[in-house]
Motif scaffolding. Structure first.
Motif, PDB file in Angstrom:
ATOM      1  N   ARG A 215    -118.005  54.131 -19.809  1.00 42.69           N
ATOM      2  CA  ARG A 215    -118.154  53.324 -21.020  1.00 42.69           C
ATOM      3  C   ARG A 215    -119.621  53.052 -21.341  1.00 42.69           C
ATOM      4  O   ARG A 215    -119.941  52.554 -22.424  1.00 42.69           O
ATOM      5  CB  ARG A 215    -117.391  52.005 -20.872  1.00 42.69           C
ATOM      6  CG  ARG A 215    -115.892  52.199 -20.667  1.00 42.69           C
ATOM      7  CD  ARG A 215    -115.139  50.893 -20.692  1.00 42.69           C
ATOM      8  NE  ARG A 215    -113.725  51.074 -20.418  1.00 42.69           N
ATOM      9  CZ  ARG A 215    -112.799  51.384 -21.332  1.00 42.69           C
ATOM     10  NH1 ARG A 215    -113.149  51.554 -22.590  1.00 42.69           N
ATOM     11  NH2 ARG A 215    -111.529  51.531 -20.984  1.00 42.69           N
ATOM     12  N   ASP A 218    -122.713  59.088 -20.224  1.00 42.75           N
ATOM     13  CA  ASP A 218    -121.916  60.303 -20.056  1.00 42.75           C
ATOM     14  C   ASP A 218    -121.988  60.821 -18.626  1.00 42.75           C
ATOM     15  O   ASP A 218    -122.926  60.524 -17.876  1.00 42.75           O
ATOM     16  CB  ASP A 218    -122.417  61.400 -21.008  1.00 42.75           C
ATOM     17  CG  ASP A 218    -122.146  61.079 -22.466  1.00 42.75           C
ATOM     18  OD1 ASP A 218    -121.247  60.236 -22.742  1.00 42.75           O
ATOM     19  OD2 ASP A 218    -122.828  61.650 -23.338  1.00 42.75           O
ATOM     20  N   ALA A 251    -112.986  53.805 -27.498  1.00 43.25           N
ATOM     21  CA  ALA A 251    -114.010  53.618 -28.539  1.00 43.25           C
ATOM     22  C   ALA A 251    -114.868  54.884 -28.625  1.00 43.25           C
ATOM     23  O   ALA A 251    -114.342  55.968 -28.859  1.00 43.25           O
ATOM     24  CB  ALA A 251    -114.833  52.372 -28.278  1.00 43.25           C
ATOM     25  N   ASP A 252    -116.180  54.778 -28.392  1.00 41.45           N
ATOM     26  CA  ASP A 252    -117.050  55.954 -28.487  1.00 41.45           C
ATOM     27  C   ASP A 252    -117.211  56.701 -27.164  1.00 41.45           C
ATOM     28  O   ASP A 252    -117.923  57.708 -27.108  1.00 41.45           O
ATOM     29  CB  ASP A 252    -118.441  55.521 -28.975  1.00 41.45           C
ATOM     30  CG  ASP A 252    -118.409  54.956 -30.389  1.00 41.45           C
ATOM     31  OD1 ASP A 252    -117.539  55.389 -31.174  1.00 41.45           O
ATOM     32  OD2 ASP A 252    -119.236  54.079 -30.693  1.00 41.45           O
ATOM     33  N   LYS A 254    -116.305  59.054 -23.848  1.00 41.10           N
ATOM     34  CA  LYS A 254    -115.579  60.303 -23.647  1.00 41.10           C
ATOM     35  C   LYS A 254    -114.538  60.128 -22.542  1.00 41.10           C
ATOM     36  O   LYS A 254    -114.766  59.412 -21.571  1.00 41.10           O
ATOM     37  CB  LYS A 254    -116.559  61.415 -23.263  1.00 41.10           C
ATOM     38  CG  LYS A 254    -117.577  61.721 -24.344  1.00 41.10           C
ATOM     39  CD  LYS A 254    -118.578  62.768 -23.877  1.00 41.10           C
ATOM     40  CE  LYS A 254    -119.634  63.027 -24.952  1.00 41.10           C
ATOM     41  NZ  LYS A 254    -120.666  63.997 -24.492  1.00 41.10           N
TER      42      LYS A 254
END
Length: 289
Positions: A215, A218, A251-252, A254
């Motif tokens: 979160r 990456d 959310a954003d 991966k």
């Protein structure tokens, strides 16, 4: 209005690069099940499957990673109805414990029922709000202490720690912070709020989950390594590890591979004794395995 639906977790996560200590615990997962009512205030629907489908997915996850125990953290997707989490703890037996969600007005009977069902703490979301407030959990803390329960909290160290630290030190129950305090990674581990969190952990005044890295950055999560290392070296006895499986409300972020998350932990915490402390001994003490 239709809501977005979460994706299923990766079926076959990467295997850990080293054997885990006996009794290792995933201290942060969630349980889903289409056979339980969803909360009207949720922001997404879970991926499909009945409780038994999800229990089997979780068992595959644990087996693949070499984990013997698990802590099921109740998801706000189901609001204050803890039925799905309690059912999962029953289904998994002695290797599972729960973290529940209650309101400020939780009754003695409600807390008794949770404790008797294997729930060892209640969760507060200081970032997004929810049905339990910080004032409410402070007032509830003596009743939690009487039942051997603790408080688990999601907060942003850089935004909230200055306001929370003194009160946390005075709590009569353990306080466990999720996701390495959800810090601002770009500010570095010397950022004042994160430094206060590290101080609480170092002093034994709080615990922290080395979880949720996906979160924040990456894969392979090198950007969070310095933060993880600073907490683990401050006090292994104040740390736990969790995968955050099945990685809902991305959310954003991966979709992560839980095995890569575990390997990021193993890359940072390299001493066998520290791995045993964080993965086995701290969960045994906190959750009563």
């Amino acid at each position: 209005m239709s809501l977005p639906r979460a994706a299923l977790p990766i079926v076959e996560p990467t295997a850990p690069k080293a054997p885990l200590p006996e009794g290792a615990c995933d201290a942060h997962v969630h349980m889903m099940g289409d056979d339980f009512p969803l909360w009207d205030g949720r922001v997404e629907d879970p991926a499909p499957g009945l409780l038994e489908d999800w229990a089997q997915r979780l068992e595959r996850h644990l087996a693949r990673l070499g984990l013997a125990r698990v802590v099921i953290v109740h998801s706000i997707v189901y609001g204050g109805d803890n039925a799905v989490t309690l059912a999962a703890v029953r289904r998994l037996g002695g290797r599972a414990r729960g973290i529940g969600l209650v309101t400020d007005g939780a009754t003695e009977a409600e807390l008794d029922a949770l404790a008797e069902a294997g729930v060892r703490g209640v969760r507060l979301n200081y970032v997004h709000g929810g049905i339990l407030s910080w004032a409410g959990v402070q007032a509830m803390a003596p009743r939690l202490a009487a039942r051997g329960m603790h408080v688990q909290m999601l907060m942003n160290a850089h935004r909230h720690m200055a306001d929370l630290a003194d009160a946390v030190r005075g709590m009569p129950v353990p306080v466990v912070f999720d996701h390495i305090g959800w810090p601002n990674l770009g500010a570095g581990p010397s950022e004042p709020g994160f430094d206060q969190l590290r101080g609480l952990v170092a002093d034994g005044a709080a615990l922290v989950k080395l979880s949720g890295l996906y979160r924040l950055c990456d894969a392979p999560y090198d950007a969070a390594a310095e933060h993880v290392a600073s907490l683990a070296t401050a006090n292994p006895d104040g740390c736990l590890w969790g995968s955050d499986w099945p990685h809902i409300m991305l959310a954003d972020a991966k979709q992560p591979d839980a095995g890569i998350l575990l390997n990021a932990f193993l890359d940072v915490v390299t001493r066998d004794a520290d791995r045993r402390t964080i993965l086995t001994q701290v969960p045994e003490r906190l959750y009563g395995f």
